[in-house]
Design a protein around this motif. Structure first.
Motif, PDB file in Angstrom:
ATOM      1  N   SER A 161       0.846  -1.191   0.000  1.00 50.81           N
ATOM      2  CA  SER A 161       0.000   0.000   0.000  1.00 50.81           C
ATOM      3  C   SER A 161       0.882   1.241   0.000  1.00 50.81           C
ATOM      4  O   SER A 161       1.911   1.290   0.693  1.00 50.81           O
ATOM      5  CB  SER A 161      -0.912   0.000   1.241  1.00 50.81           C
ATOM      6  N   ASP A 162       0.484   2.232  -0.786  1.00 54.41           N
ATOM      7  CA  ASP A 162       1.235   3.490  -0.865  1.00 54.41           C
ATOM      8  C   ASP A 162       2.705   3.245  -1.209  1.00 54.41           C
ATOM      9  O   ASP A 162       3.615   3.854  -0.635  1.00 54.41           O
ATOM     10  CB  ASP A 162       1.124   4.273   0.445  1.00 54.41           C
ATOM     11  N   ASN A 163       2.947   2.310  -2.128  1.00 54.75           N
ATOM     12  CA  ASN A 163       4.300   1.988  -2.599  1.00 54.75           C
ATOM     13  C   ASN A 163       5.200   1.410  -1.521  1.00 54.75           C
ATOM     14  O   ASN A 163       6.427   1.443  -1.626  1.00 54.75           O
ATOM     15  CB  ASN A 163       4.970   3.219  -3.220  1.00 54.75           C
ATOM     16  N   LEU A 164       4.604   0.873  -0.460  1.00 56.72           N
ATOM     17  CA  LEU A 164       5.361   0.225   0.602  1.00 56.72           C
ATOM     18  C   LEU A 164       4.809  -1.174   0.834  1.00 56.72           C
ATOM     19  O   LEU A 164       3.606  -1.394   0.782  1.00 56.72           O
ATOM     20  CB  LEU A 164       5.279   1.027   1.910  1.00 56.72           C
ATOM     21  N   THR A 165       5.721  -2.114   1.088  1.00 55.34           N
ATOM     22  CA  THR A 165       5.328  -3.467   1.438  1.00 55.34           C
ATOM     23  C   THR A 165       5.561  -3.681   2.919  1.00 55.34           C
ATOM     24  O   THR A 165       6.607  -3.282   3.452  1.00 55.34           O
ATOM     25  CB  THR A 165       6.153  -4.497   0.645  1.00 55.34           C
ATOM     26  N   TRP A 166       4.598  -4.252   3.591  1.00 51.90           N
ATOM     27  CA  TRP A 166       4.779  -4.516   5.016  1.00 51.90           C
ATOM     28  C   TRP A 166       4.225  -5.883   5.389  1.00 51.90           C
ATOM     29  O   TRP A 166       3.382  -6.447   4.689  1.00 51.90           O
ATOM     30  CB  TRP A 166       4.153  -3.425   5.884  1.00 51.90           C
ATOM     31  N   HIS A 167       4.755  -6.408   6.493  1.00 50.22           N
ATOM     32  CA  HIS A 167       4.360  -7.712   7.004  1.00 50.22           C
ATOM     33  C   HIS A 167       3.653  -7.531   8.341  1.00 50.22           C
ATOM     34  O   HIS A 167       3.935  -6.600   9.092  1.00 50.22           O
ATOM     35  CB  HIS A 167       5.585  -8.620   7.193  1.00 50.22           C
ATOM     36  N   GLY A 168       2.750  -8.425   8.632  1.00 50.79           N
ATOM     37  CA  GLY A 168       2.031  -8.345   9.889  1.00 50.79           C
ATOM     38  C   GLY A 168       1.395  -9.674  10.228  1.00 50.79           C
ATOM     39  O   GLY A 168       1.808 -10.732   9.729  1.00 50.79           O
ATOM     40  N   TYR A 323     -14.751   0.671  -8.401  1.00 52.06           N
ATOM     41  CA  TYR A 323     -13.578   0.904  -7.561  1.00 52.06           C
ATOM     42  C   TYR A 323     -13.536  -0.056  -6.381  1.00 52.06           C
ATOM     43  O   TYR A 323     -12.777   0.147  -5.437  1.00 52.06           O
ATOM     44  CB  TYR A 323     -13.564   2.348  -7.048  1.00 52.06           C
ATOM     45  N   GLU A 324     -14.322  -1.114  -6.429  1.00 57.76           N
ATOM     46  CA  GLU A 324     -14.383  -2.050  -5.326  1.00 57.76           C
ATOM     47  C   GLU A 324     -13.269  -3.086  -5.420  1.00 57.76           C
ATOM     48  O   GLU A 324     -12.639  -3.271  -6.459  1.00 57.76           O
ATOM     49  CB  GLU A 324     -15.751  -2.735  -5.299  1.00 57.76           C
ATOM     50  N   GLN A 325     -13.062  -3.779  -4.304  1.00 59.40           N
ATOM     51  CA  GLN A 325     -11.998  -4.763  -4.217  1.00 59.40           C
ATOM     52  C   GLN A 325     -12.350  -6.051  -4.965  1.00 59.40           C
ATOM     53  O   GLN A 325     -13.513  -6.421  -5.092  1.00 59.40           O
ATOM     54  CB  GLN A 325     -11.740  -5.144  -2.756  1.00 59.40           C
ATOM     55  N   ARG A 326     -11.315  -6.699  -5.431  1.00 58.70           N
ATOM     56  CA  ARG A 326     -11.432  -8.097  -5.832  1.00 58.70           C
ATOM     57  C   ARG A 326     -11.110  -8.931  -4.598  1.00 58.70           C
ATOM     58  O   ARG A 326     -10.168  -8.627  -3.856  1.00 58.70           O
ATOM     59  CB  ARG A 326     -10.460  -8.418  -6.960  1.00 58.70           C
ATOM     60  N   ALA A 340      -7.755 -21.001   3.916  1.00 63.24           N
ATOM     61  CA  ALA A 340      -6.308 -21.161   3.996  1.00 63.24           C
ATOM     62  C   ALA A 340      -5.589 -19.902   3.542  1.00 63.24           C
ATOM     63  O   ALA A 340      -4.458 -19.640   3.960  1.00 63.24           O
ATOM     64  CB  ALA A 340      -5.860 -22.346   3.140  1.00 63.24           C
ATOM     65  N   ARG A 341      -6.230 -19.145   2.671  1.00 60.41           N
ATOM     66  CA  ARG A 341      -5.646 -17.881   2.213  1.00 60.41           C
ATOM     67  C   ARG A 341      -6.764 -16.946   1.805  1.00 60.41           C
ATOM     68  O   ARG A 341      -7.790 -17.360   1.267  1.00 60.41           O
ATOM     69  CB  ARG A 341      -4.685 -18.110   1.041  1.00 60.41           C
ATOM     70  N   LEU A 342      -6.559 -15.656   2.054  1.00 64.71           N
ATOM     71  CA  LEU A 342      -7.478 -14.597   1.644  1.00 64.71           C
ATOM     72  C   LEU A 342      -6.645 -13.497   1.006  1.00 64.71           C
ATOM     73  O   LEU A 342      -5.552 -13.175   1.479  1.00 64.71           O
ATOM     74  CB  LEU A 342      -8.244 -14.024   2.850  1.00 64.71           C
ATOM     75  N   ARG A 343      -7.174 -12.913  -0.056  1.00 64.08           N
ATOM     76  CA  ARG A 343      -6.451 -11.811  -0.703  1.00 64.08           C
ATOM     77  C   ARG A 343      -7.445 -10.757  -1.174  1.00 64.08           C
ATOM     78  O   ARG A 343      -8.398 -11.062  -1.896  1.00 64.08           O
ATOM     79  CB  ARG A 343      -5.627 -12.313  -1.888  1.00 64.08           C
ATOM     80  N   PHE A 344      -7.228  -9.531  -0.728  1.00 65.29           N
ATOM     81  CA  PHE A 344      -8.055  -8.390  -1.097  1.00 65.29           C
ATOM     82  C   PHE A 344      -7.205  -7.492  -1.998  1.00 65.29           C
ATOM     83  O   PHE A 344      -6.164  -6.993  -1.573  1.00 65.29           O
ATOM     84  CB  PHE A 344      -8.503  -7.616   0.145  1.00 65.29           C
ATOM     85  N   THR A 345      -7.662  -7.272  -3.233  1.00 67.13           N
ATOM     86  CA  THR A 345      -6.882  -6.519  -4.209  1.00 67.13           C
ATOM     87  C   THR A 345      -7.651  -5.294  -4.666  1.00 67.13           C
ATOM     88  O   THR A 345      -8.805  -5.398  -5.101  1.00 67.13           O
ATOM     89  CB  THR A 345      -6.544  -7.390  -5.437  1.00 67.13           C
ATOM     90  N   GLU A 346      -7.023  -4.122  -4.553  1.00 70.16           N
ATOM     91  CA  GLU A 346      -7.647  -2.875  -4.988  1.00 70.16           C
ATOM     92  C   GLU A 346      -7.425  -2.674  -6.487  1.00 70.16           C
ATOM     93  O   GLU A 346      -6.541  -3.285  -7.092  1.00 70.16           O
ATOM     94  CB  GLU A 346      -7.047  -1.689  -4.215  1.00 70.16           C
ATOM     95  N   THR A 347      -8.206  -1.783  -7.072  1.00 72.55           N
ATOM     96  CA  THR A 347      -8.082  -1.520  -8.507  1.00 72.55           C
ATOM     97  C   THR A 347      -6.741  -0.886  -8.863  1.00 72.55           C
ATOM     98  O   THR A 347      -6.289  -0.991 -10.006  1.00 72.55           O
ATOM     99  CB  THR A 347      -9.226  -0.612  -8.981  1.00 72.55           C
ATOM    100  N   ASN A 348      -6.087  -0.224  -7.897  1.00 74.18           N
ATOM    101  CA  ASN A 348      -4.789   0.405  -8.175  1.00 74.18           C
ATOM    102  C   ASN A 348      -3.614  -0.540  -7.954  1.00 74.18           C
ATOM    103  O   ASN A 348      -2.455  -0.144  -8.062  1.00 74.18           O
ATOM    104  CB  ASN A 348      -4.618   1.654  -7.319  1.00 74.18           C
ATOM    105  N   GLY A 349      -3.905  -1.803  -7.609  1.00 73.80           N
ATOM    106  CA  GLY A 349      -2.839  -2.781  -7.418  1.00 73.80           C
ATOM    107  C   GLY A 349      -2.467  -3.032  -5.973  1.00 73.80           C
ATOM    108  O   GLY A 349      -1.762  -4.018  -5.676  1.00 73.80           O
ATOM    109  N   ASP A 350      -2.876  -2.176  -5.048  1.00 71.25           N
ATOM    110  CA  ASP A 350      -2.613  -2.437  -3.633  1.00 71.25           C
ATOM    111  C   ASP A 350      -3.330  -3.718  -3.214  1.00 71.25           C
ATOM    112  O   ASP A 350      -4.394  -4.048  -3.747  1.00 71.25           O
ATOM    113  CB  ASP A 350      -3.110  -1.274  -2.770  1.00 71.25           C
TER     114      ASP A 350
END
Length: 362
Positions: A161-168, A323-326, A340-350
């Motif tokens: 997000s915002d050109n930064l990758t983070w782990h949590g 403009y909704e998430q995939r 086992a896995r979830l992925r939320f993807t924005e239209t801008n690639g975040d």
């Protein structure tokens, strides 16, 4: 006044120690940030986490088919036969036996009570019950439901997000006694303290539609709490963050319960999971709601910290121009159909990706 008088030796040592501590903390912060917030240095982590390529899907062409309630099975009690009676009474007895049978035609001809209640207040599109003179037909799709047992799930989080990758880290706490359920979720990371990005709770009952939410609460970082209500008395879906409302016909889901409803369908009606199949649900967010068309992509193998997992891949793809998430969901039949896995993807690639790392069951 001399410098020695202005700064005694003891105080000078304290100032020097404070400066040294500040330098050390800055070095640690830079090192931590390099590992958690630098997109270039975390490419290797991202590559190992994503084991499938997300590709655009053709939107479903089949008509929307929202869920209908599963018929409640009536007790098949054997009544003593009356003495010999005229022929008309025999016909009535045959009709009574037909009325309590579990044949599909009987299920289709009887409109579920929640649908009637919602239709009397305000008809819901694509889920209105048949009228008395209409031919028996399924008004939507009926699912056999078997919610998974209670579990505590922990996920490794990878986000961009915002050109930064983070782990949590993310946690999902699913609890059910067979008649009620709650699911509590959190997404957070740690720097020098825990930083929560998202907290949410969904609660309700396990009914004829399966997982039936009553209240969904969501709290994002630096934003106020929002509540989404599924009011049974008024047959209304309403929001604390807007004046929008929808008639409640039954089968509606929130953003958290949706995942567990899919797992319940997988456990109770796995034939509904076939490549190209679509599971339609009305999903309420924090301000409004709409029909989500969950497309079954197929079975895949993904890599988790715990090893390889055979999963069903299900996708909610937003309409073109939206403009909704995939939303991509990978459900694991070998482990009670837990996500086992979830992925939320924005239209801008975040994106925000959660990969299961720990599973605890009672």
């Amino acid at each position: 006044m001399t410098e020695a008088t202005a700064f005694p030796p003891t105080r000078r040592w304290r100032i020097a120690a404070l400066i040294l501590l500040t330098i050390v903390l800055h070095v640690l912060a830079i090192h931590w940030g390099k590992a958690y917030f630098n997109a270039t240095d975390t490419d290797a982590h991202a590559t190992s986490s994503v084991s499938v390529t997300l590709r655009p899907l053709e939107l479903p062409r089949q008509p929307v088919s929202l869920p209908v309630a599963a018929a409640r099975k009536l007790p098949k009690t054997v009544k003593p036969r009356p003495p010999a009676s005229p022929a008309p009474e025999v016909s009535n007895a045959v009709a009574a036996v037909d009325a309590i049978s579990d044949t599909p035609s009987t299920v289709n001809a009887v409109a579920p009570e929640p649908v009637h209640a919602a239709a009397s207040a305000e008809p819901a599109p694509a889920s209105a019950p048949p009228t008395d003179d209409s031919p028996p037909a399924v008004q939507g799709t009926q699912y056999h439901i078997d919610p998974p047992p209670s579990a505590e799930l922990e996920y490794d989080v990878l986000a961009f997000s915002d050109n930064l990758t983070w782990h949590g880290t993310s946690t999902l706490d699913w609890k059910t006694d067979g008649s009620r359920y709650t699911v509590d979720g959190e997404v957070y990371t740690r720097l020098f303290a825990k930083i929560a990005f998202l907290n949410f709770t969904s609660s309700g009952e396990i009914g004829t539609f399966g997982v039936e939410p009553e209240l969904y609460t969501e709290k994002k970082r630096n934003r106020p709490v929002t509540n989404t209500h599924f009011n049974r008395e008024r047959n209304l879906v309403s929001f604390s963050a807007s004046t929008t409302n929808y008639p409640r016909a039954g089968g509606e889901q929130d953003r958290a319960s949706l995942i567990w409803q899919l797992a319940a369908i997988g456990r109770g009606d796995s034939a509904k999971f076939a490549p190209g199949a679509v599971i339609d649900m009305f999903v309420a967010g924090v301000r409004d709601g709409e029909v989500w068309r969950m497309q079954v992509v197929g079975q895949e193998e993904i890599r988790l910290i715990t090893g390889a997992a055979q999963v069903w891949h299900v996708v909610r793809q937003p309409r073109p121009g939206s403009y909704e998430q995939r939303l991509d969901i990978w459900l694991e039949p070998g482990r009670q159909w837990y996500p086992a896995r979830l992925r939320f993807t924005e239209t801008n690639g975040d994106y925000l990706e959660l990969s299961l790392s720990k599973l605890k069951t009672p």
